[in-house]
Scaffold this active site. Structure first.
Site, PDB file in Angstrom:
ATOM      1  N   SER A 134       0.858  -1.177   0.000  1.00  0.00           N
ATOM      2  CA  SER A 134       0.000   0.000   0.000  1.00  0.00           C
ATOM      3  C   SER A 134       0.897   1.231   0.000  1.00  0.00           C
ATOM      4  CB  SER A 134      -0.887  -0.037   1.243  1.00  0.00           C
ATOM      5  OG  SER A 134      -1.661   1.134   1.343  1.00  0.00           O
ATOM      6  N   LYS A 160      -0.917  -0.919  -4.513  1.00  0.00           N
ATOM      7  CA  LYS A 160      -2.146  -0.183  -4.170  1.00  0.00           C
ATOM      8  C   LYS A 160      -1.771   1.265  -3.919  1.00  0.00           C
ATOM      9  CE  LYS A 160      -4.730   0.015   0.190  1.00  0.00           C
ATOM     10  NZ  LYS A 160      -5.413  -0.815   1.214  1.00  0.00           N
ATOM     11  N   LEU A 161      -2.439   2.171  -4.630  1.00  0.00           N
ATOM     12  CA  LEU A 161      -2.166   3.595  -4.452  1.00  0.00           C
ATOM     13  C   LEU A 161      -3.268   4.231  -3.626  1.00  0.00           C
ATOM     14  CD1 LEU A 161      -1.136   4.674  -8.070  1.00  0.00           C
ATOM     15  CD2 LEU A 161       0.352   3.955  -6.183  1.00  0.00           C
ATOM     16  N   LYS A 162      -2.872   5.000  -2.644  1.00  0.00           N
ATOM     17  CA  LYS A 162      -3.836   5.798  -1.901  1.00  0.00           C
ATOM     18  C   LYS A 162      -4.206   6.985  -2.783  1.00  0.00           C
ATOM     19  CE  LYS A 162      -4.044   3.654   2.088  1.00  0.00           C
ATOM     20  NZ  LYS A 162      -5.317   3.156   2.633  1.00  0.00           N
ATOM     21  N   ASP A 188      -7.119   3.023  -3.309  1.00  0.00           N
ATOM     22  CA  ASP A 188      -7.870   3.080  -2.049  1.00  0.00           C
ATOM     23  C   ASP A 188      -8.122   4.544  -1.696  1.00  0.00           C
ATOM     24  OD1 ASP A 188      -8.975   2.780   0.455  1.00  0.00           O
ATOM     25  OD2 ASP A 188      -7.241   1.749   1.351  1.00  0.00           O
ATOM     26  N   ASN A 190     -10.188   5.581   0.930  1.00  0.00           N
ATOM     27  CA  ASN A 190     -10.509   5.808   2.348  1.00  0.00           C
ATOM     28  C   ASN A 190     -11.618   6.854   2.531  1.00  0.00           C
ATOM     29  OD1 ASN A 190      -7.200   5.059   2.792  1.00  0.00           O
ATOM     30  ND2 ASN A 190      -8.697   4.024   4.078  1.00  0.00           N
ATOM     31  N   GLU A 213     -11.087   0.799  -3.743  1.00  0.00           N
ATOM     32  CA  GLU A 213     -11.442   0.483  -2.366  1.00  0.00           C
ATOM     33  C   GLU A 213     -12.097   1.700  -1.697  1.00  0.00           C
ATOM     34  OE1 GLU A 213      -7.917  -1.021  -0.451  1.00  0.00           O
ATOM     35  OE2 GLU A 213      -8.805  -0.984   1.539  1.00  0.00           O
ATOM     36  N   ASP A 238     -13.937  -1.644   2.412  1.00  0.00           N
ATOM     37  CA  ASP A 238     -13.033  -1.853   3.542  1.00  0.00           C
ATOM     38  C   ASP A 238     -13.769  -1.362   4.797  1.00  0.00           C
ATOM     39  OD1 ASP A 238     -11.069  -1.660   5.523  1.00  0.00           O
ATOM     40  OD2 ASP A 238      -9.664  -0.469   4.362  1.00  0.00           O
ATOM     41  N   LYS A 262     -10.204  -7.393   7.201  1.00  0.00           N
ATOM     42  CA  LYS A 262      -9.284  -7.006   8.284  1.00  0.00           C
ATOM     43  C   LYS A 262      -9.897  -7.557   9.562  1.00  0.00           C
ATOM     44  CE  LYS A 262      -7.639  -2.603   6.369  1.00  0.00           C
ATOM     45  NZ  LYS A 262      -7.829  -1.130   6.409  1.00  0.00           N
ATOM     46  N   GLY A 290      -4.463  -4.562   5.804  1.00  0.00           N
ATOM     47  CA  GLY A 290      -3.465  -4.354   6.849  1.00  0.00           C
ATOM     48  C   GLY A 290      -3.694  -3.028   7.532  1.00  0.00           C
TER      49      GLY A 290
HETATM   50  O1  OSB Z   1      -7.337   1.645   4.289  1.00  0.00           O
HETATM   51  O2  OSB Z   1      -6.272  -0.148   4.026  1.00  0.00           O
HETATM   52  C1  OSB Z   1      -6.390   0.939   4.593  1.00  0.00           C
HETATM   53  C2  OSB Z   1      -3.361   1.568   6.831  1.00  0.00           C
HETATM   54  C3  OSB Z   1      -3.967   2.121   7.929  1.00  0.00           C
HETATM   55  C4  OSB Z   1      -5.333   2.319   7.917  1.00  0.00           C
HETATM   56  C5  OSB Z   1      -6.084   1.953   6.803  1.00  0.00           C
HETATM   57  C6  OSB Z   1      -5.483   1.377   5.693  1.00  0.00           C
HETATM   58  C7  OSB Z   1      -4.091   1.219   5.700  1.00  0.00           C
HETATM   59  C8  OSB Z   1      -3.334   0.711   4.570  1.00  0.00           C
HETATM   60  C9  OSB Z   1      -1.983   0.118   4.839  1.00  0.00           C
HETATM   61  O3  OSB Z   1      -3.701   0.814   3.417  1.00  0.00           O
HETATM   62  C10 OSB Z   1      -2.008  -1.364   4.794  1.00  0.00           C
HETATM   63  C11 OSB Z   1      -0.749  -1.962   5.366  1.00  0.00           C
HETATM   64  O4  OSB Z   1       0.243  -2.009   4.638  1.00  0.00           O
HETATM   65  O5  OSB Z   1      -0.754  -2.386   6.538  1.00  0.00           O
HETATM   66 MG    MG Z   2      -8.502   0.582   2.855  1.00  0.00          MG
END
Ligand code: OSB
Ligand code: MG
Length: 369
Positions: A134, A160-162, A188, A190, A213, A238, A262, A290
């Protein structure tokens, strides 16, 4: 099992590089660890809550309080097993991350005593799991490409790109261009978008993404249904997935065609196995999310990711993607995979000297009686 003591350890661990998402930027991981001391031996659990309630309503201090005042006293007052914990905790509404941490510590103690690994207990069918990584929001496209190239060179099987408004089409186009044809790429958000962004998000269809995501707020299943019908990129939830029933509902309503599992977000690994089974039964692919876990949480995630329905690479990256030193023996990437621990319980050994060195405050001990 009889629990004699519950230890709450609050640590602050620096990250090797800042991690930025649509909800904030982290330079370290504040992590709550639990050790249960029982009549059959000790067990560890890691709480996935972040220091601030920005990813979910849970946060480290809230989890500490819930464990201190409710979950800890509950397991100290009665005989308990990992299998009975969820029922015992049902008087507390929500607080799934806190519940998951306690249940995992109990499971670790109980399986260590039985000489059985998490993988064997969960039903693992593989001895190693494919890993993705990520990648946070970057200060610039060149810096992003630099970071992604590094991960590709290390062998990660999926990127995976935020993303967030203002950081989406351009970075995704640049990374797609950088990668080999057919390389696995996903994004992702969020929860950073709204239904007003559907036309904009449709432009992501050009990049052959595995999935997008959680584009919208966690409660808004209906908005995800609308997006999923409007774009060709698969939608993956998620934050919205808080238990198996909510996941089944979201799947049946076609809000999500892939599920990020998760264990911490849904109350523990037992619930995660149930969710996995429900998705497998419905032919819905799942992958292991994660939360920047240390080796303690990572060991359990890697074991979970070895179940048959986990057909996509997870956010189960190697220890060195996060930390210069891990709290356990490090998880090392080998040909884009991590080995599933085979030892009893989580199979990893907690480095007490690091737990002490990174402590934010003295350990808090809850005792029986
Ligand atoms: O949205 O998946 C998520 C980390 C912290 C909170 C939310 C997310 C994440 C990650 C990192 O995307 C995942 C990892 O490498 O642990
Ligand atoms: Mg996520």
């Amino acid at each position: 099992m009889r629990v004699e003591a519950v230890e709450l350890h609050r640590l602050a661990i620096p990250l090797v590089r800042p991690f930025e998402t649509s909800f904030g930027r982290q330079t370290g991981r504040v992590v709550l660890l639990l050790r249960v001391r029982t009549d059959v031996g000790d067990g560890w659990g890691e709480c996935v809550a972040m220091v601030d309630p920005f990813y979910s309503s849970e946060f480290v201090s809230g989890c500490e309080d819930v464990i201190r005042h409710y979950l800890g006293p509950a397991i100290l007052a009665a005989d308990v097993t990992a299998e009975s914990a969820a029922g015992l905790f049902s008087f507390v509404v929500g607080h799934r991350m806190a519940k998951a941490a306690v249940e995992t510590a109990l499971l670790d103690a109980q399986l260590r005593a039985a000489g059985r690994s998490f993988g064997s207990y969960f039903g693992a069918v593989r001895d190693s799991v494919e890993c993705g990584v990520s990648v946070g929001i970057s200060p610039s496209i060149p810096q992003l490409l630099d970071e992604v190239s590094g991960y590709v060179d290390q062998g990660y099987r999926r990127i995976k790109l935020k993303i967030k408004p203002g950081w989406d089409l351009e970075p995704v186009a640049a990374v797609r261009e950088l990668l080999q044809p057919g390389a696995l790429l996903q994004v992702d958000a969020n929860t950073a978008y709204t239904l007003d962004d559907v036309e904009h998000l449709r432009e992501l269809d050009a990049f052959d993404l595995l999935l997008i995501e959680q584009p919208f707020v966690e409660e808004d299943i209906r908005a995800h249904v609308a997006l999923a019908a409007a774009i060709s990129t698969p939608v993956c939830l998620d934050e919205s997935i808080v238990n198996t029933e909510v996941a089944i509902d979201a799947i049946e309503r076609r809000a999500t065609s892939i599920v990020n599992i998760k264990a911490g977000r849904i109350g523990g690994y037992l619930e995660a196995v149930r969710l996995h089974d429900a998705c497998l039964e419905r032919n819905v692919p799942v992958w292991c999310g994660g939360m920047l876990e240390t080796g303690i949480g990572r060991a359990a995630n890697v074991a979970l990711a070895a179940l048959p329905g986990f057909t996509l690479p997870g956010d189960t990256s190697a220890s060195d993607r996060y930390f210069a030193e891990d709290l356990t023996e490090p998880f090392v990437l080998r040909d884009g995979t991590l080995d599933v621990p085979t030892g009893a319980g989580s199979g990893v050994t907690v480095r007490d000297e690091l737990v002490a060195a990174w402590a934010e405050r003295p350990v808090e001990v809850l005792l029986r009686g």
